[in-house]
Write a protein that holds these residues in place. Sequence first.
Motif, PDB file in Angstrom:
ATOM      1  N   TYR A  97      52.467  14.391  50.910  1.00 49.92           N
ATOM      2  CA  TYR A  97      53.756  14.849  51.404  1.00 49.92           C
ATOM      3  C   TYR A  97      54.402  13.807  52.316  1.00 49.92           C
ATOM      4  N   GLN A 133      51.425  11.706  40.158  1.00 49.43           N
ATOM      5  CA  GLN A 133      50.580  12.562  40.985  1.00 49.43           C
ATOM      6  C   GLN A 133      49.458  13.179  40.151  1.00 49.43           C
ATOM      7  N   ARG A 137      45.412  12.172  41.040  1.00 49.20           N
ATOM      8  CA  ARG A 137      44.378  13.110  41.489  1.00 49.20           C
ATOM      9  C   ARG A 137      42.995  12.744  40.941  1.00 49.20           C
ATOM     10  N   GLU A 183      45.316  20.786  40.515  1.00 50.33           N
ATOM     11  CA  GLU A 183      46.601  20.167  40.841  1.00 50.33           C
ATOM     12  C   GLU A 183      47.010  19.147  39.786  1.00 50.33           C
ATOM     13  N   SER A 187      50.465  19.601  37.749  1.00 53.32           N
ATOM     14  CA  SER A 187      51.474  18.538  37.769  1.00 53.32           C
ATOM     15  C   SER A 187      51.793  18.049  36.371  1.00 53.32           C
ATOM     16  N   TYR A 217      56.280  21.707  42.126  1.00 53.52           N
ATOM     17  CA  TYR A 217      55.135  21.148  42.834  1.00 53.52           C
ATOM     18  C   TYR A 217      54.774  21.962  44.069  1.00 53.52           C
ATOM     19  N   SER A 218      55.770  22.366  44.848  1.00 50.95           N
ATOM     20  CA  SER A 218      55.471  23.097  46.076  1.00 50.95           C
ATOM     21  C   SER A 218      54.853  24.459  45.786  1.00 50.95           C
ATOM     22  N   ARG A 221      51.209  23.682  44.837  1.00 50.12           N
ATOM     23  CA  ARG A 221      50.467  23.144  45.975  1.00 50.12           C
ATOM     24  C   ARG A 221      50.166  24.227  47.006  1.00 50.12           C
ATOM     25  N   GLU A 225      46.313  24.525  47.770  1.00 50.61           N
ATOM     26  CA  GLU A 225      45.924  24.107  49.125  1.00 50.61           C
ATOM     27  C   GLU A 225      45.051  25.158  49.799  1.00 50.61           C
ATOM     28  N   SER A 231      41.962  20.499  54.373  1.00 48.93           N
ATOM     29  CA  SER A 231      43.361  20.620  54.738  1.00 48.93           C
ATOM     30  C   SER A 231      43.614  20.129  56.162  1.00 48.93           C
ATOM     31  N   SER A 241      50.124  21.716  54.673  1.00 48.53           N
ATOM     32  CA  SER A 241      50.710  21.597  53.328  1.00 48.53           C
ATOM     33  C   SER A 241      51.209  22.939  52.804  1.00 48.53           C
ATOM     34  N   SER A 245      55.016  23.435  51.927  1.00 46.75           N
ATOM     35  CA  SER A 245      55.286  23.851  50.546  1.00 46.75           C
ATOM     36  C   SER A 245      56.209  25.062  50.513  1.00 46.75           C
TER      37      SER A 245
END
Length: 280
Positions: A97, A133, A137, A183, A187, A217-218, A221, A225, A231, A241, A245
């Motif tokens: 981020y 992204q 990962r 993730e 993505s 994405y948010s 995530r 997350e 985290s 995050s 998000s």
Amino acid sequence: METIVGTIDRVAFSFGPFTVYWYGIIIGAAMLLAISLASKEGTKRGLGEDTVTDMTMWAIPIGLIGARIYYILFEWQYYLQNPGEIVQIWNGGIAIYGGLIAGGFTVYWYTKKKRIPVALMLDVLAPYVLLAQSIGRWGNFTNQEAHGGEVTRTFLENLYLPKFIIDQMQINGVYYQPTFLYESLWSLLGFGVIIALRNRKGLLRQGEVALSYIIWYSAGRFFIEGLRTDSLWIGDFLRVSQGLSLLLFVGAIGIWIYRRRDYPPKTYYLEGWNLKGERD
């Protein structure tokens, strides 16, 4: 420090005092692919053949610095006691981020300087950032990081994962949930969905491809997350995050609705820039 027991060595190769990690190779390859694809798309949309490439020469290093600063800000107590480690980015500690925020500001600065529509530039970049992204990962996978809580091998086998992933998710004799994979797949799916929507005539206006990226994405995530064990936190009550998000998800939807009320309406994405002799 954890003892790595997986089947993949995080070190790709060494020569002399230099060590090259798979993480760096994967991240670098993802960036190069994204730049190449975005450059071709930018040319099709009238931005010029080298515009996207020139812009990324600024956005990538500034984005990396932003990713590091973002991480340090939420681990400031540790780095106050260990200031010599602030620049040791090779020891880990970057946040996506932070990179996206710094990179976004860089895009804004560059487009204003070159008098290019910022919304169109963000639209060109957004899907390929999401693709990068997804690939990146797998760098976390080789490092055995960005994982979730403890699970059993049976749990992983029931996900029908290849053996090499299951083996790599074993650290110090304990198996962990492969949140990196969740993730990555989210993505990759988002990349396909956004590209499909972007290429439909009369659907997305300029700026809405980038907003689609933020929303997609948010949303993913936020939930992923919540499964992770590494985290960054604000106090003991909020994962950074997840909070960001949620803010981005709501904000992007609000901006989309607000922009759709504009008159005259925004130009459609596929119309590109300067194809009608227009400049913003």
